[in-house]
Design an enzyme around this catalytic site. Structure first.
Site, PDB file in Angstrom:
ATOM      1  N   ASP A 105       0.891   0.687   1.497  1.00 15.67           N
ATOM      2  CA  ASP A 105       0.997   2.036   2.064  1.00 15.67           C
ATOM      3  C   ASP A 105       1.157   1.965   3.581  1.00 15.67           C
ATOM      4  O   ASP A 105       0.833   2.885   4.297  1.00 15.67           O
ATOM      5  CB  ASP A 105      -0.237   2.856   1.690  1.00 15.67           C
ATOM      6  CG  ASP A 105      -1.526   2.192   2.129  1.00 15.67           C
ATOM      7  OD1 ASP A 105      -1.456   1.087   2.727  1.00 15.67           O
ATOM      8  OD2 ASP A 105      -2.610   2.750   1.884  1.00 15.67           O
ATOM      9  N   GLU A 146      -3.034  -3.910  -5.145  1.00 17.02           N
ATOM     10  CA  GLU A 146      -3.167  -2.495  -4.765  1.00 17.02           C
ATOM     11  C   GLU A 146      -4.518  -1.925  -5.195  1.00 17.02           C
ATOM     12  O   GLU A 146      -4.965  -2.110  -6.320  1.00 17.02           O
ATOM     13  CB  GLU A 146      -2.052  -1.609  -5.307  1.00 17.02           C
ATOM     14  CG  GLU A 146      -2.041  -0.223  -4.673  1.00 17.02           C
ATOM     15  CD  GLU A 146      -2.026  -0.248  -3.139  1.00 17.02           C
ATOM     16  OE1 GLU A 146      -3.097  -0.482  -2.542  1.00 17.02           O
ATOM     17  OE2 GLU A 146      -0.965  -0.035  -2.544  1.00 17.02           O
TER      18      GLU A 146
END
Ligand SMILES: *[C@@H]1O[C@H](CO)[C@@H](O)[C@H](O)[C@H]1NC(C)=O
Length: 339
Positions: free
Chosen positions: A301, A226
């Site tokens: 996301d 991430e």
């Protein structure tokens, strides 16, 4: 010979014959790092598994059917799909979790990504007939991920969270990739948003290189942690130990535990995996903040611009040893993936 050594011999023989039939998740369990998610449209990943591998929905009347192995522990019965989808088209609606924990993968919901073909919407589903191959000489289908296609489970059971140890592998098409974010399989955010570094631990495959990357022009096996695809613990530069993948079928491995993580890989026909990275986390990634959702074909996301093809993969509880992973790789090689 004492009865004790007779018993030991009998146990060794039992263990050996069990190993012959062992599937990838039987092998992980033998190392006390059991699968907590096991996904495949091509075969059973436990020697005893004979339940549903995946579900398809046909366009003609919107009904569904499930595809199971030909026999317990066997390859997928693709004739079920071919018959059901004859004269129409089918989408893969569910990739079932074989671990018994119910960590099934379905259509990925909208996420925070500001870009991507379907920003703000649910992802597309994969065309069930787009990735035909053979496994042990029998026709089966992979999951063909176009841009805007993706699968997810935000409410999982048993998947590592925070800094808990885990391992994962995936068998992928080494020739189907791009450099757009992110063809991933693994641990991601449960709310489809990007809250920052260390909230993911997933396999990435492609030629995107946001932080460190491998040699040549890719594709590479890396980790999506991430806010960055990582090839080692550096935020830029080249990991000379991580080669561009050149095989039709690639096995990709990522695993992580406190203060250590690794990337491993090989052609799926190889007997052993090579280690591309094994060391500390990048700065700002210790401790990890893993959330325990599972994604396939997208970023955490729901960045959904990537493409790739997935055949099988698992996530484990606990940090698997290299020996256990090499035994799994030998099992994959013996399964004989072929185009
Ligand atoms: C990266 O890992 C190496 C050990 O393999 C270590 O010496 C180095 O300090 C680490 N760098 C960063 C930025 O953490």
């Amino acid at each position: 010979m004492s009865s004790g050594s007779n018993l030991n011999l009998a146990l060794r023989i039992l263990a050996t014959s069990a190993l012959v039939a062992a599937g990838p998740c039987d092998i992980y369990a033998s190392g006390n790092t059991p699968c907590v998610a096991a996904h495949s449209t091509t075969r059973a990943l436990y020697s005893r598994f004979n339940g549903a591998l995946y579900q398809v929905r046909r366009a003609s009347d919107s009904t569904t059917t499930t595809i199971k192995p030909l026999s317990a522990g066997g390859v997928a019965n693709s004739a079920t799909q071919d018959k059901f989808c004859q004269g129409t088209t089918c989408l893969i609606t569910t990739i079932y979790d074989q671990s018994g924990r119910g960590n099934h993968l379905t259509d990925a919901p909208p996420g925070g990504a500001a870009t991507g073909p379907l920003a703000g919407g649910y992802d597309n589903l994969a065309d069930a007939s787009a990735a035909p191959i053979t496994l042990s000489g029998k026709k089966v289908y992979g999951v063909y991920i176009n841009p805007a296609t993706g699968y997810r489970n935000d409410q999982t059971s048993g998947i590592a969270t925070l800094d808990q140890p885990e391992g994962m592998y995936a068998v992928l098409d080494g020739t189907h990739y791009n450099d757009v974010c992110c063809f991933d399989y693994g641990n991601a955010e449960t709310n489809n948003q990007d809250p920052g570094a260390a909230h993911m631990e997933a396999i990435y495959f492609g030629s995107g290189g946001r932080k460190s990357h491998g040699t040549g022009s890719g594709p590479w096996i890396m980790a999506d942690l991430e806010n960055g695809l990582y090839s080692n613990n550096q935020t830029s530069g080249i990991n000379a130990n991580n080669p561009s993948q050149t095989s039709r079928f690639v096995t990709a491995v990522v695993k992580g535990k406190p203060n250590e993580w690794a990337i491993r890989g090989a052609a799926s026909s190889a007997q052993k995996l090579a280690t591309y990275w094994d060391g500390p986390r990048p700065q700002g990634y210790q401790p990890m903040k893993k959330e325990g959702a599972i994604i396939l074909g997208i970023g955490g996301d729901n960045s959904d611009g990537a493409e790739g093809t997935f055949y099988e993969g698992v996530m484990t509880s606990g940090y698997p040893s290299n020996a256990v992973e090499d035994a799994v790789q030998a099992n994959i090689a013996a399964a004989k993936y072929a185009a």
